[in-house]
Motif scaffolding. Structure first.
Motif, PDB file in Angstrom:
ATOM      1  N   ASN A  79       1.078  -0.813   0.090  1.00 14.33           N
ATOM      2  CA  ASN A  79       0.064   0.084  -0.019  1.00 14.33           C
ATOM      3  C   ASN A  79       0.616   1.372   0.153  1.00 14.33           C
ATOM      4  N   THR A  98       1.460   5.606  -0.718  1.00  8.02           N
ATOM      5  CA  THR A  98       0.197   6.476  -0.962  1.00  8.02           C
ATOM      6  C   THR A  98       1.192   8.124  -1.745  1.00  8.02           C
ATOM      7  N   GLU A 131      -8.367   6.570   2.435  1.00  3.10           N
ATOM      8  CA  GLU A 131      -7.394   7.436   2.598  1.00  3.10           C
ATOM      9  C   GLU A 131      -6.216   8.197   1.871  1.00  3.10           C
ATOM     10  N   GLN A 132      -6.857   8.098   0.706  1.00  2.00           N
ATOM     11  CA  GLN A 132      -5.796   8.465  -0.450  1.00  2.00           C
ATOM     12  C   GLN A 132      -4.731   7.651  -0.871  1.00  2.00           C
ATOM     13  N   ARG A 133      -4.664   6.379  -0.422  1.00  2.00           N
ATOM     14  CA  ARG A 133      -4.165   5.187  -0.455  1.00  2.00           C
ATOM     15  C   ARG A 133      -4.380   4.505  -1.787  1.00  2.00           C
ATOM     16  N   CYS A 134      -3.315   4.031  -2.452  1.00  2.00           N
ATOM     17  CA  CYS A 134      -3.534   3.409  -3.393  1.00  2.00           C
ATOM     18  C   CYS A 134      -2.460   1.391  -3.186  1.00  2.00           C
ATOM     19  N   ARG A 144       5.217   6.813   2.103  1.00  3.27           N
ATOM     20  CA  ARG A 144       4.525   6.240   3.442  1.00  3.27           C
ATOM     21  C   ARG A 144       4.014   4.975   2.178  1.00  3.27           C
TER      22      ARG A 144
END
Length: 410
Positions: free
Chosen positions: A195, A197, A223-226, A265
Motif C-alpha cells: 500500500n 500514498t 485515505e488516498q492510499r493506493c 509512506r
C-alpha cells in the motif's frame, strides 16, 4: 437412503467457502464448514494484507447475503479504469457512468472481507463450524447416497454428507485424492504487493499499466492510499523485496510513471507466486469444486476472487432448486447443472486474463504496434468495450439470483 451427518460439507473456510456457507443458510440444510486454521481473520492465511477489487456483481451478491453493510464504510469505489502500455500511444478508458452504475467495482482489504464473513457464520442456523480440523481422506462408494470424509481428531472421525464442496484452495487435497487432474502453468513471476500514498489524489481511478517487465496495477483505497500489485520476474524478487522505501518508490515510478506524482509512506511488501490453474472437472458424484480449487488466475484483471464468488452464487442456486424439487443435491445430474452453468464464464475469464498476460510481455515490434492499435480500437468501439466491461463487472451472461438481488428462496 443411508444415514448422513450433513447435507453439505464445505471443506475450506477461506472467503469463498465461508461465503457459500452464508449463501446456503436459510435452506433448511444441515451444513458443516471444515477449516484447518482457527476461524479468525487474523489467523486465516487467505485473510492477509492483500486488497481485492470486488466486481459490481460481487457487491450485489454480498448485498443479498447481508454482508455488504459491514464492508461499505471501508470499500473504495472504482469510478474509472485507465489501461495503458509504457512507451506506447494506445490507451483505454472505462467509466462507470457509461454503464449506468455507481462504480465499476470496489477495493476492499481481504482481511476486512474475512472479518465480515466470519462474524456472520456463527449466527447462521443449521451451520456447524468444525475448526480447526483438516480433511484426512474422502471416499465415494459407487452408487452410495453420500460421501465419507475422515477428520483426524485424536482418533479418526468419519462424517457422511450428501454433498462435499471443495473450497480448499489451489492445492486442493480433495481434488488430488479424487484424481481430478488440473492444468497448471507457472508464469515465472510473482506479484509484489504494498500500500502506498501518492502525491496526487487517485480520484477513484484504477490503473493497469503494462511494461516489458510485466504489469503494474494501482487500485484506489481509502485515505488516498493506493494498493499496488507489481509483477516481478522470479529471479528479481529477492532484490525487490530487499529495497528500502525510497528504492521501491523509485521502482514504481520507473514502471508506472509520474501520473500520480512521487510515492510516499510505502507499506510492507509481500510477494506471491503467479500461476494459472484450471481443474479438468468441476463436479463429480457427491463433489463440487469451487474457487481456487477449480481455477487460480493471474491477478492482471482482478478477476480471480470474483470468479470464485460467482461459483458460490451458481452452486447455491443449483442446490436450492434441487432442494425445492426434492432432488438429491449430491447427484451428478444435479451437479452437472452447476458445472455446465459455470463453464462459459470460467473459460472466458481464464482465456482473457491469460491472453493479456502473454500478449503484453511479447517484445516484438509488430506485436507491440498491434497492442497499441488494439487499445485504441477498444476505446473507440463501444459495443466491444461494453461487452468486456460488463463481463469484468460480473454482469454478463446468465446471472444467478444472488447477483440480481433475489434470495434463493424466491
Amino acid at each position: 437412503m443411508s444415514h448422513t451427518d450433513y447435507d453439505v460439507l464445505i471443506v475450506g473456510g477461506g472467503m469463498v467457502g465461508a461465503s457459500l456457507g452464508c449463501a446456503l443458510a436459510g435452506l433448511s440444510l444441515r451444513i458443516a464448514l471444515v477449516e484447518a486454521a482457527p476461524l479468525a481473520a487474523s489467523a486465516h492465511p487467505s485473510y492477509d494484507d492483500r486488497t481485492l477489487a470486488l466486481a459490481q456483481g460481487t457487491k450485489r451478491i454480498f448485498q443479498t447475503l447481508g454482508l455488504w453493510d459491514s464492508l461499505a464504510a471501508t470499500a473504495t469505489p472504482i469510478h474509472q479504469i485507465h489501461i495503458s502500455e509504457r512507451g506506447g500511444a494506445g490507451f483505454a478508458h472505462l467509466d462507470c457512468r457509461d454503464e449506468g452504475v455507481d462504480a465499476l467495482g470496489y477495493v476492499v482489504e481481504a482481511r476486512l472481507i474475512g472479518a465480515a464473513v466470519l462474524a456472520k457464520l456463527p449466527t447462521l442456523p443449521g451451520l456447524d463450524l468444525l475448526c480447526p480440523a483438516h480433511l484426512d481422506q474422502i471416499a465415494i462408494e459407487p452408487d452410495a447416497a453420500c460421501a465419507t470424509v475422515g477428520l483426524p481428531d485424536g482418533h479418526t472421525r468419519e462424517l457422511r454428507a450428501r454433498l462435499v464442496v471443495a473450497a480448499d484452495g489451489a492445492r486442493s487435497p480433495i481434488r488430488e485424492q479424487l484424481g481430478i487432474s488440473a492444468l497448471r502453468w507457472e508464469y515465472g513471476q510473482q506479484a509484489v504487493i504494498a500500500n502506498v500514498t501518492p502525491a496526487l489524489p487517485h480520484q477513484q481511478v484504477a490503473y493497469e499499466r503494462f511494461t516489458e517487465d510485466g504489469p503494474v496495477a494501482l487500485l484506489p483505497m481509502s485515505e488516498q492510499r493506493c494498493a499496488v500489485v507489481c509483477t516481478i520476474n522470479d529471479p528479481a524478487v529477492p532484490e525487490v523485496l530487499a529495497l528500502d522505501d525510497a528504492g521501491f518508490g523509485a521502482l514504481l515510478t520507473r514502471r508506472f510513471g509520474d501520473r500520480l506524482g512521487h510515492f510516499s509512506r510505502i507499506g510492507r511488501r509481500q510477494a506471491y507466486p503467479l500461476f494459472l490453474l484450471k481443474a479438468r472437472e468441476h463436479a463429480r458424484e457427491r463433489v463440487a469444486i469451487i474457487g481456487n480449487a477449480a481455477h487460480t488466475l493471474h491477478p492482471i484483471a482482478g478477476q480471480g476472487f470474483n470468479l470464485g464468488i460467482r461459483d458460490v452464487a451458481a452452486l447455491a442456486e443449483v442446490i436450492a432448486d434441487a432442494r425445492r424439487a426434492e432432488q438429491d443435491i449430491g447427484a451428478l445430474t444435479v451437479l452437472d447443472r452447476y458445472a455446465d452453468w459455470r463453464r462459459w464464464d470460467q473459460r472466458q475469464t481464464i482465456a482473457f486474463t491469460d491472453a493479456l498476460t502473454r500478449l503484453f510481455v511479447n517484445p516484438l515490434p509488430p506485436v507491440r504496434l498491434a497492442r497499441n492499435l488494439g487499445l485504441l480500437a477498444f476505446d473507440f468501439y463501444p459495443p466491444i468495450k461494453r461487452l468486456i466491461t460488463r463481463h469484468s463487472m460480473g454482469l454478463a451472461g446468465r446471472l444467478p439470483k444472488l447477483a440480481r438481488g433475489l434470495p434463493l428462496t424466491a
